[in-house]
Design a protein around this motif. Sequence first.
Motif, mmCIF file in Angstrom:
data_model
loop_
_atom_site.group_PDB
_atom_site.id
_atom_site.type_symbol
_atom_site.label_atom_id
_atom_site.label_comp_id
_atom_site.label_asym_id
_atom_site.label_seq_id
_atom_site.Cartn_x
_atom_site.Cartn_y
_atom_site.Cartn_z
ATOM 1 N N PHE A 90 -0.235 -0.888 6.580
ATOM 2 C CA PHE A 90 0.162 -1.115 5.195
ATOM 3 C C PHE A 90 -0.624 -2.316 4.702
ATOM 4 O O PHE A 90 -0.715 -3.334 5.399
ATOM 5 C CB PHE A 90 1.669 -1.389 5.088
ATOM 6 N N ARG A 91 -1.162 -2.208 3.489
ATOM 7 C CA ARG A 91 -2.026 -3.269 2.954
ATOM 8 C C ARG A 91 -1.820 -3.374 1.447
ATOM 9 O O ARG A 91 -1.091 -2.592 0.858
ATOM 10 C CB ARG A 91 -3.496 -2.952 3.253
ATOM 11 N N ASN A 92 -2.472 -4.346 0.840
ATOM 12 C CA ASN A 92 -2.431 -4.522 -0.626
ATOM 13 C C ASN A 92 -0.998 -4.556 -1.146
ATOM 14 O O ASN A 92 -0.620 -3.838 -2.074
ATOM 15 C CB ASN A 92 -3.227 -3.402 -1.316
ATOM 16 N N PHE A 93 -0.204 -5.417 -0.551
ATOM 17 C CA PHE A 93 1.204 -5.566 -0.943
ATOM 18 C C PHE A 93 1.329 -6.235 -2.299
ATOM 19 O O PHE A 93 0.553 -7.124 -2.656
ATOM 20 C CB PHE A 93 1.939 -6.426 0.084
ATOM 21 N N ASP A 94 2.332 -5.797 -3.056
ATOM 22 C CA ASP A 94 2.850 -6.608 -4.153
ATOM 23 C C ASP A 94 4.359 -6.714 -3.950
ATOM 24 O O ASP A 94 4.855 -6.451 -2.852
ATOM 25 C CB ASP A 94 2.444 -6.065 -5.526
ATOM 26 N N ALA A 95 5.102 -7.071 -4.969
ATOM 27 C CA ALA A 95 6.525 -7.322 -4.784
ATOM 28 C C ALA A 95 7.303 -6.092 -4.349
ATOM 29 O O ALA A 95 8.322 -6.211 -3.661
ATOM 30 C CB ALA A 95 7.128 -7.887 -6.076
ATOM 31 N N GLU A 96 6.851 -4.893 -4.731
ATOM 32 C CA GLU A 96 7.653 -3.695 -4.481
ATOM 33 C C GLU A 96 6.881 -2.564 -3.811
ATOM 34 O O GLU A 96 7.465 -1.511 -3.550
ATOM 35 C CB GLU A 96 8.229 -3.175 -5.804
ATOM 36 N N SER A 97 5.600 -2.739 -3.538
ATOM 37 C CA SER A 97 4.825 -1.599 -3.056
ATOM 38 C C SER A 97 3.694 -2.052 -2.135
ATOM 39 O O SER A 97 3.396 -3.247 -2.007
ATOM 40 C CB SER A 97 4.243 -0.811 -4.236
ATOM 41 N N ALA A 98 3.068 -1.054 -1.501
ATOM 42 C CA ALA A 98 1.905 -1.303 -0.650
ATOM 43 C C ALA A 98 1.102 -0.021 -0.540
ATOM 44 O O ALA A 98 1.580 1.069 -0.867
ATOM 45 C CB ALA A 98 2.330 -1.778 0.736
ATOM 46 N N GLU A 99 -0.123 -0.161 -0.065
ATOM 47 C CA GLU A 99 -0.975 0.981 0.246
ATOM 48 C C GLU A 99 -0.863 1.285 1.734
ATOM 49 O O GLU A 99 -0.717 0.367 2.554
ATOM 50 C CB GLU A 99 -2.426 0.670 -0.112
ATOM 51 N N TYR A 100 -0.939 2.562 2.090
ATOM 52 C CA TYR A 100 -0.784 3.004 3.478
ATOM 53 C C TYR A 100 -1.995 3.811 3.912
ATOM 54 O O TYR A 100 -2.609 4.512 3.111
ATOM 55 C CB TYR A 100 0.473 3.868 3.574
ATOM 56 N N ALA A 101 -2.327 3.699 5.197
ATOM 57 C CA ALA A 101 -3.388 4.526 5.780
ATOM 58 C C ALA A 101 -3.035 4.815 7.230
ATOM 59 O O ALA A 101 -2.397 3.994 7.897
ATOM 60 C CB ALA A 101 -4.738 3.819 5.690
ATOM 61 N N ILE A 102 -3.446 5.983 7.710
ATOM 62 C CA ILE A 102 -3.176 6.370 9.096
ATOM 63 C C ILE A 102 -4.363 7.143 9.644
ATOM 64 O O ILE A 102 -5.042 7.870 8.911
ATOM 65 C CB ILE A 102 -1.890 7.220 9.206
ATOM 66 N N MET A 103 -4.606 6.964 10.933
ATOM 67 C CA MET A 103 -5.635 7.730 11.626
ATOM 68 C C MET A 103 -5.088 8.180 12.980
ATOM 69 O O MET A 103 -4.728 7.347 13.815
ATOM 70 C CB MET A 103 -6.889 6.887 11.873
ATOM 71 N N ILE A 104 -4.983 9.489 13.173
ATOM 72 C CA ILE A 104 -4.808 10.034 14.517
ATOM 73 C C ILE A 104 -6.224 10.184 15.046
ATOM 74 O O ILE A 104 -6.956 11.089 14.664
ATOM 75 C CB ILE A 104 -4.059 11.382 14.500
ATOM 76 N N GLY A 105 -6.632 9.257 15.886
ATOM 77 C CA GLY A 105 -8.028 9.173 16.283
ATOM 78 C C GLY A 105 -8.435 10.169 17.335
ATOM 79 O O GLY A 105 -9.603 10.575 17.395
ATOM 80 N N ALA A 106 -7.492 10.561 18.189
ATOM 81 C CA ALA A 106 -7.810 11.518 19.248
ATOM 82 C C ALA A 106 -7.991 12.893 18.618
ATOM 83 O O ALA A 106 -7.039 13.494 18.115
ATOM 84 C CB ALA A 106 -6.694 11.536 20.286
ATOM 85 N N ARG A 107 -9.208 13.413 18.641
ATOM 86 C CA ARG A 107 -9.519 14.643 17.915
ATOM 87 C C ARG A 107 -8.694 15.831 18.412
ATOM 88 O O ARG A 107 -8.318 16.712 17.636
ATOM 89 C CB ARG A 107 -11.019 14.956 18.045
#
Length: 199
Positions: A90-107
Motif C-alpha cells: 500500500f502506498r500514496n496514503f492520504d487521510a482516508e485512502s491508499a494505492e495498492y499493488a500486488i504481484m504473484i511472482g511465481a509464474r
Amino acid sequence: MRAMSDDLFKVEYQDAQNLLRAFEPTLDEVRSAATRLSGFYNDEHNRIMLTHEDDMSAEEVVEYYSESREGGDRLFLLEQEGELIGDADFRNFDAESAEYAIMIGARNLQGRGLGRKFTTMLHAWAFRGLGLDRVFVTILPANQASVRLFEQLGYGPDNSPRARSLIDEESDVTLSVQRSGFEIQHGAMMDLARFRTRT
C-alpha cells in the motif's frame, strides 16, 4: 497524510488447501528474500506487467524496500505454506485512502486465485486495521488479467483527480473500491483473516 504505526504487521488466512501469510518484513528478511524477489521482478512477463524496464539486482531490491518504507509505504512479502511467492504494498496514503499493488511472482502459481485471496486478506487489514475508506489501483491497459481480478473483487472505474494523480502513464487504467462495498462482498472471508503486530 495518515499517521502510520512503526509496528510491523502480519496477516494470515487458512483455507482448505493452504496457509497464506502476508507480512511486513524486517530489513534482514528483505535481504534473505531479495534474490528470489529479484527473480520475480526480472521475469520477462512480470516485468512487462510491472512496467520495469531494467533488471533489478538483489541489492536494488533491498534498496527499494528500504526507501519505500522510509517514504511511508507498507510492503508485504507473500508466502504460501512458508514459501515466498510474491509481494504486495500500500502506498500514496492520504487521510482516508491508499494505492495498492500486488504481484504473484511465481509464474506457475499465477491465475490460481492467490491474488484474489491475498488481496482480500490485505484489504481486511487496510480497512479494519488502518481504517482506510477507499483503495485505488492503477493498471496497464495490456494487463487485462489484473483488470479482471480487481473488477471481480468489486473495484470499479475511477477517473477522479485523486485516482488519476497516481498514474505513471496517461493510458493507465484507474480503479477503486470503497470499504462498505468490499465488506458486503467479502466480509465472510475478511472475518477469517487474522492480522496482528509481529512483536
